[in-house]
Write a protein that holds these residues in place. Structure first.
Motif: not given
Length: 447
Positions: A214-219, A221-230
């Motif tokens: 289970t992945v819990l992300v505060r923001g 989406g994932l990989l917030p420092r990359m382009e959103p589609f990543a």
């Protein structure tokens, strides 16, 4: 005095004298020592843990050993004629055994032997600055050694995982990146807190090895420092693999009840797991190296010039994670080569920077154009600025997007290949400000 001349009298008074003292024997510190020794400078290297550092034992090497089988199986499942051969689960025992081998079973004999082979002197123990050009080493056997540097002390102590300020967290014994890459058995259930590189790579690896993840992300989406589609494509793949990815979710408390981790979230959920991994950021390992004895604040990132010399000092250098320029091993090694050359030049009385700003003594590589790869399935790779970053910086840009599924030949690599590329084009200068690739094996393209 040469680097092999030790006397009790020296250690009792001014200390053993070297041209250079390096704090930290990770890949960055090793590269500094290699360069200074090649230049004929006597060099001591101090390490409180294992020579070879984070990359060898708790990051690059073990993480890739865990991820390679997961990605290879995923690739094979997309190749006609192979998919029926790889439908079964991974052999976790074999994967973990190979991981142990690649991490040298957490023994650093080979790394120490290499340092000694180049003529560096290895000191095992906790090293702290004790004023200008002096380092005190507290050895594991209780002994104390004083090292004095003629020319330079180099801080290459790296960074450490940051844990959130949650009551009782210490009693829970949470995983950080170190435990996630060195665990001896597969947890039945794993909670991963965070959405960055460590979080998604470890979620990929342990899910492939059989954990319920289970992945819990505060923001958002994932990989917030990359382009959103990543982050979107990686999240889709994790979900398809059976992971539960929840965005906009924070952990409010965590306890361990009868061996089971219980995490409560701000969305009102109660989650149970065997282990919980917090992948929520990094901090410099400079809190206990005596920075206060030379007028610097302990626990801070060290600001440096392009020769990697700490701002305001003529003898203290900081390379790798400690200076916060780019928390990537290949960048740290690059900085180490520059620092070693600068130290050698200054020791020889050669003026640098002012007369040779673009030469071998200045780390002038563009910090915004550093290539990096996230080894998930699919891989995500980027270099330069994202579209949002370029716009915030005031550049007039446009994005050029390409779906890899429409590229001729993508189907030769994988049946139903899915991926995307984005180029961020500067309309005024007609250059690329950034590029992002997402898809199987795109790490081979980013260079």
């Amino acid at each position: 005095m040469t680097d092999t001349e030790h006397t009790e009298n020296d250690e009792d008074t001014t200390g053993t004298m070297y041209d250079v003292v390096v704090l930290g024997a990770g890949p960055v510190g090793e590269n500094v020592a290699d360069r200074t020794r090649a230049a004929g400078l006597s060099t001591a290297v101090v390490e409180s843990e294992l020579a070879g550092g984070e990359c060898s034992y708790w990051a690059c090497m073990p993480s890739k050993a865990l991820l390679r089988p997961a990605i290879a199986r995923a690739d094979a499942r997309r190749v006609p004629g192979l998919r029926h051969l790889v439908e079964g689960p991974l052999n976790a025992a074999e994967v973990l055994a190979h991981r142990d081998y690649e991490a040298a079973d957490w023994k650093d004999d080979g790394q120490v032997a290499w340092l000694e082979s180049i003529g560096a002197v290895f000191h095992r123990g906790h090293g702290r600055l004790a004023g200008p050009r002096r380092v005190v080493v507290d050895a594991p056997d209780g002994g104390r050694h004083v090292l004095t540097a003629r020319h330079a002390v180099v801080v290459s102590t790296g960074s450490r995982a940051v844990l959130p300020d949650l009551p009782g967290l210490d009693e829970v014994r949470p995983w950080t990146s170190r435990e996630a890459t060195s665990a001896k058995q597969v947890p039945g259930r794993l909670i991963v807190v965070g959405g960055g590189v460590v979080a998604v790579e470890m979620a990929t690896a342990w899910r492939a090895l059989g954990s319920e993840v289970t992945v819990l992300v505060r923001g958002k989406g994932l990989l917030p420092r990359m382009e959103p589609f990543a982050g979107e494509l990686v999240a889709e793949a994790l979900t398809e693999a059976g992971a539960d990815v929840r965005t906009g979710t924070s952990v409010t408390s965590v306890t361990r009840e009868n061996g089971t981790v219980v995490a409560l979230t701000d969305t009102g959920d109660r989650l149970e797991a065997d282990e919980i991994l917090f992948a929520t950021g990094r901090a410099p390992r400079t809190d206990d190296i005596g920075l206060d004895t030379v007028g610097l604040e302990p626990g801070t990132w060290l600001s440096v010039d392009d020769s990697l010399r700490v701002t305001g000092s003529d003898w203290l250098y900081a390379v790798g994670d400690a200076n916060h320029r780019a928390l990537l091993t290949h960048q740290g090694k690059y900085q180490a080569r520059i620092a070693g050359a600068a130290i050698a030049a200054r020791a020889a009385g050669v003026p640098i920077l002012e007369s040779d700003p673009w030469g071998a003594h200045a780390a002038t590589a563009d910090h915004r154009a550093v290539p990096q790869v996230v080894f998930t399935d699919p891989e995500a790779a980027s270099v330069g600025l994202s579209l949002a970053e370029a716009e915030r910086a005031g550049h007039r840009v446009r994005a050029v997007d390409v779906e890899f599924s429409s590229v001729a030949g993508a189907g030769l690599y994988a049946d139903g290949y899915r991926g995307r590329a984005r180029m961020v084009v500067d309309l005024d200068r007609e250059i690329l400000r950034g590029v992002t690739f997402v898809g199987p094996a795109v790490g081979e393209l980013i260079h």
